[in-house]
Design an enzyme around this catalytic site. Structure first.
Site, PDB file in Angstrom:
ATOM      1  N   ASN A  87       0.838  -1.158   0.065  1.00  0.00           N
ATOM      2  CA  ASN A  87      -0.092   0.072  -0.100  1.00  0.00           C
ATOM      3  C   ASN A  87       0.989   1.252  -0.055  1.00  0.00           C
ATOM      4  O   ASN A  87       1.916   1.388   0.601  1.00  0.00           O
ATOM      5  CB  ASN A  87      -0.908  -0.010   1.114  1.00  0.00           C
ATOM      6  CG  ASN A  87      -1.723  -1.002   1.413  1.00  0.00           C
ATOM      7  OD1 ASN A  87      -2.658  -1.581   0.397  1.00  0.00           O
ATOM      8  ND2 ASN A  87      -2.036  -1.841   2.310  1.00  0.00           N
ATOM      9  N   HIS A  90       6.693  -1.648   2.682  1.00  0.00           N
ATOM     10  CA  HIS A  90       6.753  -2.990   3.287  1.00  0.00           C
ATOM     11  C   HIS A  90       5.913  -3.807   2.192  1.00  0.00           C
ATOM     12  O   HIS A  90       5.089  -3.201   1.543  1.00  0.00           O
ATOM     13  CB  HIS A  90       6.005  -3.083   4.704  1.00  0.00           C
ATOM     14  CG  HIS A  90       4.989  -2.095   4.798  1.00  0.00           C
ATOM     15  ND1 HIS A  90       4.829  -0.988   5.030  1.00  0.00           N
ATOM     16  CD2 HIS A  90       3.640  -2.703   4.757  1.00  0.00           C
ATOM     17  CE1 HIS A  90       3.559  -0.443   5.151  1.00  0.00           C
ATOM     18  NE2 HIS A  90       2.769  -1.632   4.843  1.00  0.00           N
TER      19      HIS A  90
HETATM   20  P1  AMP Z   1      -0.499  -0.733   5.784  1.00  0.00           P
HETATM   21  O1  AMP Z   1      -1.643  -0.391   5.899  1.00  0.00           O
HETATM   22  O2  AMP Z   1       0.155  -1.480   4.492  1.00  0.00           O
HETATM   23  O3  AMP Z   1       0.831   0.372   6.012  1.00  0.00           O
HETATM   24  O4  AMP Z   1       0.048  -1.994   7.055  1.00  0.00           O
HETATM   25  C1  AMP Z   1       0.639  -2.070   7.857  1.00  0.00           C
HETATM   26  C2  AMP Z   1       0.469  -3.100   8.678  1.00  0.00           C
HETATM   27  O5  AMP Z   1       1.539  -2.721   9.832  1.00  0.00           O
HETATM   28  C3  AMP Z   1      -0.602  -3.628   9.125  1.00  0.00           C
HETATM   29  O6  AMP Z   1      -1.017  -4.796   8.692  1.00  0.00           O
HETATM   30  C4  AMP Z   1      -0.484  -3.508  10.778  1.00  0.00           C
HETATM   31  O7  AMP Z   1      -1.204  -4.552  11.317  1.00  0.00           O
HETATM   32  C5  AMP Z   1       0.879  -4.061  10.764  1.00  0.00           C
HETATM   33  N1  AMP Z   1       1.650  -3.388  12.169  1.00  0.00           N
HETATM   34  C6  AMP Z   1       1.533  -2.192  12.565  1.00  0.00           C
HETATM   35  N2  AMP Z   1       2.415  -2.262  13.712  1.00  0.00           N
HETATM   36  C7  AMP Z   1       3.190  -3.340  13.759  1.00  0.00           C
HETATM   37  C8  AMP Z   1       3.784  -3.841  14.623  1.00  0.00           C
HETATM   38  N3  AMP Z   1       4.265  -3.351  15.809  1.00  0.00           N
HETATM   39  N4  AMP Z   1       4.160  -5.286  14.331  1.00  0.00           N
HETATM   40  C9  AMP Z   1       3.760  -5.805  13.305  1.00  0.00           C
HETATM   41  N5  AMP Z   1       2.922  -5.599  12.439  1.00  0.00           N
HETATM   42  C10 AMP Z   1       2.264  -4.314  12.734  1.00  0.00           C
END
Ligand code: AMP
Length: 125
Positions: free
Chosen positions: A97, A110
């Site tokens: 995203n 990511h």
């Molecule tokens: P996005 O919306 O593509 O930016 O996705 C960010 C992702 O990061 C989401 O699926 C969250 O659940 C994940 N996320 C946020 N904080 C953490 C964390 N501390 N450890 C692992 N995943 C996380």
């Protein structure tokens, strides 16, 4: 507009070891860890350790070594996590995203690896 990286984002803190993560794999240049709110039986995030905000930033400014490392790590994980057809899996989905329209929550590039169940259509109707 130049890329503006916020080094206080949660993934930067994970890379610096300031907050814990459930590591799936790590190299000198990349890190993979399980998503804290999994949306599928397999939900792993793969990130470069370098400061890139999104896919276009990474593709434009990362070194060849960083791009190759991340790409190879994603491939290795899809096999090791058992979702790649070559490993007997039923397949998987990669998502990255970017910014507002992409609903990006964490401003560090990511790639989500999602699998372990049938994921349905790519976008809701
Ligand atoms: P996005 O919306 O593509 O930016 O996705 C960010 C992702 O990061 C989401 O699926 C969250 O659940 C994940 N996320 C946020 N904080 C953490 C964390 N501390 N450890 C692992 N995943 C996380």
């Amino acid at each position: 507009m130049p890329y503006d990286y916020d080094d206080q984002n949660v993934f930067a803190k994970i890379i610096r070891g300031e907050i814990p993560n459930k590591t799936a794999a790590e190299t000198d240049l990349s890190l993979a860890f399980h998503d804290i709110r999994p949306q599928a039986p397999v939900h792993v995030l793969v990130i470069p350790k370098g400061p890139y905000v999104n896919s276009d930033h990474f593709g434009a400014e990362a070194t060849d070594a960083e791009v190759l490392d991340l790409t190879r790590l994603i491939a290795r994980l899809c096999t090791d996590l058992g979702v790649a057809p070559v490993a007997g899996g039923a397949g998987y989905r990669l998502i990255s995203n970017s910014d507002r329209a992409g609903a990006q929550e964490v401003p560090h590039f990511h790639v989500h690896i999602l699998g372990g169940k049938s994921l349905g259509r790519m976008l809701p109707d």
